[in-house]
Enzyme design. Sequence first.
Site, PDB file in Angstrom:
ATOM      1  N   SER A 127      11.847  53.688  47.911  1.00  0.00           N
ATOM      2  CA  SER A 127      11.423  53.065  46.654  1.00  0.00           C
ATOM      3  C   SER A 127      10.930  54.107  45.675  1.00  0.00           C
ATOM      4  CB  SER A 127      10.284  52.089  46.965  1.00  0.00           C
ATOM      5  OG  SER A 127       9.630  51.694  45.783  1.00  0.00           O
ATOM      6  N   TYR A 152       1.899  49.894  51.751  1.00  0.00           N
ATOM      7  CA  TYR A 152       3.347  49.665  51.582  1.00  0.00           C
ATOM      8  C   TYR A 152       4.025  50.962  51.118  1.00  0.00           C
ATOM      9  CZ  TYR A 152       7.530  48.765  48.870  1.00  0.00           C
ATOM     10  OH  TYR A 152       8.784  48.864  48.335  1.00  0.00           O
ATOM     11  N   LYS A 156       6.824  53.800  52.942  1.00  0.00           N
ATOM     12  CA  LYS A 156       8.082  54.329  52.392  1.00  0.00           C
ATOM     13  C   LYS A 156       8.094  55.854  52.505  1.00  0.00           C
ATOM     14  CE  LYS A 156       9.987  50.444  51.383  1.00  0.00           C
ATOM     15  NZ  LYS A 156      11.022  49.946  52.306  1.00  0.00           N
TER      16      LYS A 156
HETATM   17  C1  UD1 Z   1       6.623  46.774  42.681  1.00  0.00           C
HETATM   18  C2  UD1 Z   1       5.869  47.719  43.543  1.00  0.00           C
HETATM   19  C3  UD1 Z   1       6.819  48.717  44.122  1.00  0.00           C
HETATM   20  C4  UD1 Z   1       7.865  48.006  44.934  1.00  0.00           C
HETATM   21  C5  UD1 Z   1       8.561  46.971  44.087  1.00  0.00           C
HETATM   22  C6  UD1 Z   1       9.391  46.145  45.022  1.00  0.00           C
HETATM   23  C7  UD1 Z   1       3.605  47.910  42.588  1.00  0.00           C
HETATM   24  C8  UD1 Z   1       2.636  48.814  41.937  1.00  0.00           C
HETATM   25  N1  UD1 Z   1       4.823  48.408  42.799  1.00  0.00           N
HETATM   26  O1  UD1 Z   1       7.162  47.506  41.579  1.00  0.00           O
HETATM   27  O2  UD1 Z   1       6.112  49.596  44.950  1.00  0.00           O
HETATM   28  O3  UD1 Z   1       8.793  48.924  45.433  1.00  0.00           O
HETATM   29  O4  UD1 Z   1       7.636  46.124  43.424  1.00  0.00           O
HETATM   30  O5  UD1 Z   1       9.979  45.093  44.371  1.00  0.00           O
HETATM   31  O6  UD1 Z   1       3.302  46.777  42.873  1.00  0.00           O
HETATM   32  N2  UD1 Z   1       4.619  42.250  35.604  1.00  0.00           N
HETATM   33  C9  UD1 Z   1       4.023  41.365  34.715  1.00  0.00           C
HETATM   34  N3  UD1 Z   1       3.794  40.097  35.133  1.00  0.00           N
HETATM   35  C10 UD1 Z   1       4.107  39.644  36.390  1.00  0.00           C
HETATM   36  C11 UD1 Z   1       4.721  40.556  37.291  1.00  0.00           C
HETATM   37  C12 UD1 Z   1       4.941  41.848  36.862  1.00  0.00           C
HETATM   38  O7  UD1 Z   1       3.718  41.717  33.579  1.00  0.00           O
HETATM   39  O8  UD1 Z   1       3.848  38.487  36.710  1.00  0.00           O
HETATM   40  C13 UD1 Z   1       4.916  43.623  35.155  1.00  0.00           C
HETATM   41  C14 UD1 Z   1       4.238  44.700  35.977  1.00  0.00           C
HETATM   42  O9  UD1 Z   1       2.972  45.003  35.445  1.00  0.00           O
HETATM   43  C15 UD1 Z   1       5.234  45.850  35.844  1.00  0.00           C
HETATM   44  C16 UD1 Z   1       6.587  45.153  35.697  1.00  0.00           C
HETATM   45  O10 UD1 Z   1       6.297  43.821  35.310  1.00  0.00           O
HETATM   46  O11 UD1 Z   1       4.973  46.541  34.683  1.00  0.00           O
HETATM   47  C17 UD1 Z   1       7.388  45.148  36.972  1.00  0.00           C
HETATM   48  O12 UD1 Z   1       6.583  44.607  38.011  1.00  0.00           O
HETATM   49  P1  UD1 Z   1       7.170  44.298  39.464  1.00  0.00           P
HETATM   50  O13 UD1 Z   1       8.386  43.467  39.339  1.00  0.00           O
HETATM   51  O14 UD1 Z   1       6.051  43.754  40.290  1.00  0.00           O
HETATM   52  O15 UD1 Z   1       7.623  45.707  39.999  1.00  0.00           O
HETATM   53  P2  UD1 Z   1       6.800  47.085  40.127  1.00  0.00           P
HETATM   54  O16 UD1 Z   1       5.345  46.853  40.045  1.00  0.00           O
HETATM   55  O17 UD1 Z   1       7.393  48.064  39.194  1.00  0.00           O
END
Ligand code: UD1
Length: 342
Positions: A127, A152, A156
């Site tokens: 990841s 987690y 990785k």
């Molecule tokens: C997350 C994990 C990453 C993992 C991946 C697997 C963290 C810090 N990282 O990535 O280690 O490999 O998922 O799928 O958790 N967001 C919102 N609202 C929401 C959900 C997300 O604003 O309800 C934003 C988050 O702040 C981020 C972006 O959307 O900026 C992507 O979030 P997400 O899909 O959870 O992925 P990551 O956090 O990048």
Amino acid sequence: MNSKSVLVAGGAGYIGSHTVVELINAGYEVVVVDNLSNSDISSLEGINKITGVKPTFYNVDCCDKGALSEVFKRHDFNSVIHFAAFKAVGESVEQPAKYYRNNLLSFMNVLELMVEYGRRNVVFSSSATVYGDADELPVTEDTPRKPATSPYGNTKQMSEDILRDSVRANSSLRGIALRYFNPIGAHPSALIGELPRGVPNNLVPYITQTAAGIRECLSIFGQDYPTPDGSCLRDYIDIVDLAKAHVAAIDRMVEERGKESYEVFNIGTGRPVSVFELVHVFEEANNLKLNYKVAPRRAGDVPAVWADTTRANEVLGWRAERALVDTLKAAWQWERNVRGIE
Ligand code: UD1
């Protein structure tokens, strides 16, 4: 050993099921093991409908080495793709031992059995989380990893190291770690897709469930990041494109291309997209309005991370092809199928 046969551990899951489809499309025979702890057997039906092939399936937990060894005894696959791992960052902080045991033990069992049974090629699901809050963007494979901020993420990093060391110690083994950025979307047939249990942690399932009326409102976590629109930047990679990267990795090893026995590749689009932008593309692609609000930052989120994909482009001959708008159409089509929405 059969170089056109692949064991897919975790093959009923989100990334696994899409990869099984692309392996079958590329002419590989596939054996799936999955303990269905975070996946549904119905994905195998979807694979069958898309490809006309029902892969051999074993309900086996890779932590059960005895049960897994029976699968090695029965089938002559020369390659393994290892997806079988837990992936919820928050849960891993609360239950670290559960994550270390499952994610590390299952992978070590796979590696030991590969050596024992003389199997050669392995792909590991890593990841972009290994880069943490990187000092340089986009990140290349040579960008230093940062200390993991969750168990987690640590599994990785540790699994990458276990793979590197195992390959070094056993000349019969060859391994590729694929560092996924943010996998999203669904197969264009909408017959397979992501099926998160409970409240989704990830952005796109939260968006599609909000559009479906299952969640009231999407919270955008943070609007005060040092980015153009204040929301985080990520590299969202279409799930079918991502699945195809696994086929390219397996092809490379099966054809014995390249000299390195352990390689790492970033799998992303190379294009940063903000949370606001993603929401707006989703709305436009599907001609709907999404209920959303700005909320405080989520603990552990990095402001921005996206991939330099030069190595995957040049060495694997792979590149992301699907447009974000099509990916987000497929994501919504899949959610509607699952919920029975016209
Ligand atoms: C997350 C994990 C990453 C993992 C991946 C697997 C963290 C810090 N990282 O990535 O280690 O490999 O998922 O799928 O958790 N967001 C919102 N609202 C929401 C959900 C997300 O604003 O309800 C934003 C988050 O702040 C981020 C972006 O959307 O900026 C992507 O979030 P997400 O899909 O959870 O992925 P990551 O956090 O990048």
